[in-house]
Design an enzyme around this catalytic site. Structure first.
Site, PDB file in Angstrom:
ATOM      1  N   LYS A 149      46.346  41.128  46.070  1.00 18.48           N
ATOM      2  CA  LYS A 149      47.073  40.483  44.977  1.00 18.48           C
ATOM      3  C   LYS A 149      46.105  39.794  44.022  1.00 18.48           C
ATOM      4  O   LYS A 149      46.210  39.936  42.816  1.00 18.48           O
ATOM      5  CB  LYS A 149      48.066  39.417  45.486  1.00 18.48           C
ATOM      6  CG  LYS A 149      49.293  39.891  46.196  1.00 18.48           C
ATOM      7  CD  LYS A 149      50.311  40.575  45.320  1.00 18.48           C
ATOM      8  CE  LYS A 149      50.014  42.038  45.228  1.00 18.48           C
ATOM      9  NZ  LYS A 149      50.704  42.943  46.095  1.00 18.48           N
ATOM     10  N   ARG A 164      54.961  52.163  34.462  1.00 18.83           N
ATOM     11  CA  ARG A 164      54.385  53.411  34.973  1.00 18.83           C
ATOM     12  C   ARG A 164      53.058  53.774  34.300  1.00 18.83           C
ATOM     13  O   ARG A 164      52.407  54.742  34.685  1.00 18.83           O
ATOM     14  CB  ARG A 164      55.370  54.570  34.763  1.00 18.83           C
ATOM     15  CG  ARG A 164      56.693  54.368  35.458  1.00 18.83           C
ATOM     16  CD  ARG A 164      57.589  55.555  35.206  1.00 18.83           C
ATOM     17  NE  ARG A 164      57.026  56.758  35.755  1.00 18.83           N
ATOM     18  CZ  ARG A 164      57.155  57.156  37.005  1.00 18.83           C
ATOM     19  NH1 ARG A 164      57.852  56.435  37.845  1.00 18.83           N
ATOM     20  NH2 ARG A 164      56.591  58.264  37.421  1.00 18.83           N
ATOM     21  N   GLU A 184      46.508  41.653  52.095  1.00 17.44           N
ATOM     22  CA  GLU A 184      47.478  41.696  50.996  1.00 17.44           C
ATOM     23  C   GLU A 184      47.199  40.563  49.988  1.00 17.44           C
ATOM     24  O   GLU A 184      47.295  40.762  48.778  1.00 17.44           O
ATOM     25  CB  GLU A 184      48.906  41.607  51.570  1.00 17.44           C
ATOM     26  CG  GLU A 184      50.034  41.538  50.565  1.00 17.44           C
ATOM     27  CD  GLU A 184      50.112  42.741  49.607  1.00 17.44           C
ATOM     28  OE1 GLU A 184      49.420  43.746  49.821  1.00 17.44           O
ATOM     29  OE2 GLU A 184      50.856  42.618  48.624  1.00 17.44           O
ATOM     30  N   CYS A 234      53.070  58.474  34.440  1.00 18.35           N
ATOM     31  CA  CYS A 234      53.425  58.178  33.064  1.00 18.35           C
ATOM     32  C   CYS A 234      54.942  58.052  33.045  1.00 18.35           C
ATOM     33  O   CYS A 234      55.600  58.361  34.040  1.00 18.35           O
ATOM     34  CB  CYS A 234      53.005  59.309  32.156  1.00 18.35           C
ATOM     35  SG  CYS A 234      51.259  59.716  32.332  1.00 18.35           S
ATOM     36  N   TRP A 249      49.546  56.912  31.349  1.00 20.75           N
ATOM     37  CA  TRP A 249      48.476  56.379  32.185  1.00 20.75           C
ATOM     38  C   TRP A 249      47.463  57.498  32.276  1.00 20.75           C
ATOM     39  O   TRP A 249      47.727  58.538  32.880  1.00 20.75           O
ATOM     40  CB  TRP A 249      49.019  56.000  33.560  1.00 20.75           C
ATOM     41  CG  TRP A 249      48.001  55.356  34.440  1.00 20.75           C
ATOM     42  CD1 TRP A 249      47.573  54.059  34.385  1.00 20.75           C
ATOM     43  CD2 TRP A 249      47.280  55.966  35.515  1.00 20.75           C
ATOM     44  NE1 TRP A 249      46.633  53.836  35.352  1.00 20.75           N
ATOM     45  CE2 TRP A 249      46.419  54.979  36.061  1.00 20.75           C
ATOM     46  CE3 TRP A 249      47.253  57.238  36.068  1.00 20.75           C
ATOM     47  CZ2 TRP A 249      45.567  55.233  37.127  1.00 20.75           C
ATOM     48  CZ3 TRP A 249      46.399  57.494  37.135  1.00 20.75           C
ATOM     49  CH2 TRP A 249      45.570  56.485  37.648  1.00 20.75           C
ATOM     50  N   HIS A 283      29.957  38.263  62.083  1.00 19.58           N
ATOM     51  CA  HIS A 283      29.246  39.537  62.201  1.00 19.58           C
ATOM     52  C   HIS A 283      28.743  40.037  60.851  1.00 19.58           C
ATOM     53  O   HIS A 283      28.441  41.217  60.693  1.00 19.58           O
ATOM     54  CB  HIS A 283      30.150  40.588  62.858  1.00 19.58           C
ATOM     55  CG  HIS A 283      30.544  40.212  64.253  1.00 19.58           C
ATOM     56  ND1 HIS A 283      29.650  40.200  65.292  1.00 19.58           N
ATOM     57  CD2 HIS A 283      31.731  39.772  64.752  1.00 19.58           C
ATOM     58  CE1 HIS A 283      30.276  39.792  66.397  1.00 19.58           C
ATOM     59  NE2 HIS A 283      31.537  39.524  66.090  1.00 19.58           N
TER      60      HIS A 283
HETATM   61  C1  AGP Z   1      50.171  46.755  45.027  1.00 21.52           C
HETATM   62  O1  AGP Z   1      50.538  45.593  44.420  1.00 21.52           O
HETATM   63  C2  AGP Z   1      50.477  48.010  44.318  1.00 21.52           C
HETATM   64  N1  AGP Z   1      51.672  48.041  43.627  1.00 21.52           N
HETATM   65  C3  AGP Z   1      50.127  49.274  45.118  1.00 21.52           C
HETATM   66  O2  AGP Z   1      49.134  49.026  46.057  1.00 21.52           O
HETATM   67  C4  AGP Z   1      51.325  49.992  45.809  1.00 21.52           C
HETATM   68  O3  AGP Z   1      51.757  49.267  46.919  1.00 21.52           O
HETATM   69  C5  AGP Z   1      50.892  51.412  46.195  1.00 21.52           C
HETATM   70  O4  AGP Z   1      50.541  52.117  45.041  1.00 21.52           O
HETATM   71  C6  AGP Z   1      51.963  52.161  46.951  1.00 21.52           C
HETATM   72  O5  AGP Z   1      53.140  52.275  46.206  1.00 21.52           O
HETATM   73  P1  AGP Z   1      54.521  52.662  46.885  1.00 21.52           P
HETATM   74  O6  AGP Z   1      54.884  51.548  47.799  1.00 21.52           O
HETATM   75  O7  AGP Z   1      55.480  52.817  45.733  1.00 21.52           O
HETATM   76  O8  AGP Z   1      54.303  53.925  47.633  1.00 21.52           O
END
Ligand code: AGP
Length: 611
Positions: A488, A27, A484, A2, A75, A507
């Site tokens: 996304k 956040r 990745e 949050c 959050w 597989h």
């Molecule tokens: C991906 O787009 C997210 N923002 C998420 O997977 C992020 O990479 C993950 O929560 C880790 O965050 P950090 O790199 O701040 O540790």
């Protein structure tokens, strides 16, 4: 996960707090609220379910006025995202509190308080803290002491901001396991989860340490106490990234802006780290050379996108530095009985430096027999940076879009520097190192060239908007890039996407392929290209529509159902960085077509500071 803001100022703080919340919305954004103390020691509160804009509407109709206040964007962890569960939480008319984190023993505390007649208006864990502070205040008549007593009873993670109507010019903050900074103003003082929230009022910050409690009071007075209650002084640091990151500029979304910043931030990440004779090992810290030369293996631990960067690094570290490497997601690693071979270097990757699982993994590793720890991180002063032996800062600048883009490519850039530093110390293939260093120097230019392909990538996105599933394929170091790409697409467009190493297709996942399953493949001109081409034939033979991002020199036949986009040629080693870009842009355009909330996708938050 949050966002917290607090202020003790000479002026009305409503707008400062509201602007802070807008900047912290990354956040969490399922409800927001604010409590302000007026000049007559009365506490006023406004809360709203939904984004900060909903709170702003409420404040427009019924403004809050006063020089002391706290605010929060939430959050949800305990209790639904309703107005009733929105922070600040109060105890009676005197105490208001904002909290980021989780109070793990809140159930027993709640029971204790309920037996003493306290009633609860929310389903949150936070409300117990408000009542505990109110109860302590009855005997101490001092907000700082009350909170210190309460903290001794809390298990879990928190950043807290507290006010009391009897101390109308005071905000108390505390941190353990969740980030909290103090903004140093001129005769005013502020509190926030992230400096970004306060850049409109100051560029001078104190990063609180684990266990710190701070009292902000009239005239900008800041007093800090450590976990033992001793008064301590912490350095004031000037924020160096500027405030440009907090506005979208001419871009429609932060994500698009951040995608387009990649040439600049990759260049910044390389700056000062490459000399005439390759990578400057000392740029990793004075102890780096000795630590790297003793390293016999590497353990990399991270979450989400950062974990994908670690997966790419495994290919690099084994191929170019000849060092055995393991990569693991932090939430698994931290609960495993890990066997640490002698001479293992522990590496964490994190954009925020505050991800709860990654931090816990670092602390877990510190109790084991590792050689040392290296953090590759984007936020100076973050917990991960402070607690690691060595740090390599990525220079992505603040990343606001929840979907990580520039943080990922700068992590990859830093990881390649790390690979080359190890290769150098271990005397591995100097000619190959020199070629990759040359490639790194021209990388920002190649990235710019790929960004110029945006209109063609946007044109491809129409084929995805009506689809429910998508499959991403890659081989070798491009398998993590496929992962990745899938992450996304799913996180911002809500299309279910999976990624497979292309050789695994036959597989099992091949059974899913039909005309409704677009298949996206990255095909750089590397040693696995011929094998990848065969895998693509397997898809075509089943009627799957193929979208191939390929090196300009690769001969892949144009055919019906095959959409191809050519990327500039780049050294194989660096191709994973370049091939990330079209996948970011593709996801972005699909999300825009679908009309989703690109920068703040549902159910997510930027910084995951809870387990
Ligand atoms: C991906 O787009 C997210 N923002 C998420 O997977 C992020 O990479 C993950 O929560 C880790 O965050 P950090 O790199 O701040 O540790």
């Amino acid at each position: 996960m949050c966002g917290i803001v607090g202020a003790v100022a000479q002026r009305n703080v409503q707008e400062i707090l509201l602007e802070g919340l807008k900047r912290l919305e990354y956040r969490g954004y399922d409800s927001a609220g604010m409590a302000v103390l007026d000049g007559r020691s009365r506490l006023h509160r406004q809360r709203a379910a939904g984004k900060v804009a909903a709170l702003a509407d409420c404040l427009e109709s019924v403004p809050l006025a006063g020089g002391t206040g706290i605010a929060h964007t939430r959050w949800a962890t305990h209790g639904r995202p309703t107005e009733r569960n929105a922070h600040p939480h109060q105890s009676g008319e005197d105490v208001a509190i904002v909290h980021n984190g989780i109070i793990e023993n809140y159930e027993s505390l709640k029971q204790e308080l309920a037996e003493q007649g306290y009633t609860f208006a929310s389903e949150t864990d936070t409300e117990v803290v408000a009542h505990l502070v109110a109860r302590e205040y009855e005997s101490t008549q001092d907000l700082l002491t009350s909170l210190q007593h309460v903290l001794a009873r809390l298990h879990g993670a928190y950043a807290l901001g507290v006010v009391h109507a009897s101390e109308p010019k005071v905000v108390i903050g505390a941190r353990k396991g969740s980030p909290l900074v103090v903004g140093v103003g001129i005769e005013e003082a502020f509190l926030a989860s992230d400096p970004l929230a306060l850049l409109q009022v100051t560029d001078r910050f104190i990063y609180l340490r684990e266990g710190d409690v701070v009292r902000l009071s009239e005239g900008g007075r800041i007093e800090i106490f450590d976990a033992q209650g001793q008064a301590v002084s912490r350095p004031v640091q000037t924020y160096e990234h500027g405030d440009g990151a907090s506005s979208k500029g001419d871009y429609r979304h932060f994500m698009l802006k951040e995608i387009h910043e990649q040439p600049k931030v990759i260049e910044a990440t390389l700056e000062g780290r490459i000399g005439d004779n390759g990578v400057l090992v000392k740029s990793f810290g004075i102890e780096a050379e000795s630590l790297f030369s003793r390293a016999k293996q590497i353990h990399i631990v991270a979450c989400g996108t950062s974990y994908h960067a670690g997966m790419v690094a495994r290919y690099w570290l084994e191929r170019y530095a000849g060092i055995p490497t393991q990569v693991e997601v932090a939430s698994e690693y931290r609960y495993r009985r890990v066997v640490v071979p002698e001479g293992t270097l522990f590496v964490t990757l994190s954009q925020s430096g505050e991800t709860a699982d990654t931090l816990a993994a670092l602390r877990f590793a510190q109790e084991r027999d590792y050689l040392g720890s290296l953090a590759i991180c984007n936020v100076p002063g973050s917990s991960l940076v402070r607690e690691s032996d060595l740090t390599l800062m990525t220079q992505a600048g603040p990343e606001i879009g929840v979907a990580s883009t520039k943080a990922f490519t700068t992590q990859l850039t830093a990881l390649m520097l790390f690979t080359l530093a190890l290769a150098k110390v271990r005397g591995q293939e100097p000619e190959r190192q020199a070629q990759i260093v040359e490639g790194l120097r021209s990388l920002p230019e190649r990235v710019k060239e790929v960004l110029r392909l945006d209109p063609q990538i946007e044109a491809l996105s129409a084929a995805f908007a009506e689809k429910h599933h998508a499959l991403f394929l890659g081989r070798g170091s491009h398998f993590p890039i496929a992962l990745e790409g899938a992450l996304k697409l799913k996180e911002i467009s809500y299309i279910h996407a999976e990624a497979y190493p292309a050789g695994e297709l036959k597989h099992g996942p091949l059974a899913l392929v039909d005309s409704e399953m677009p298949v996206i493949s990255v095909a750089p001109n590397d040693e696995l290209l011929d094998k990848l081409k065969s895998n693509l034939q397997e898809v075509r033979a089943r009627g799957g529509e193929l979208f191939v991002f390929a090196d300009e020199n690769v001969a892949i036949e144009r055919a019906e159902g095959v959409h191809m986009l050519r990327l500039p040629h780049i050294d194989d080693a660096l191709a994973p960085i370049l091939y990330t870009l079209p996948l970011q842009l593709l996801s972005y355009h699909v999300a825009v077509l679908k009309g989703t909330d690109v920068d703040q996708p549902r159910n997510l938050a930027k910084s995951v500071t809870v387990e």
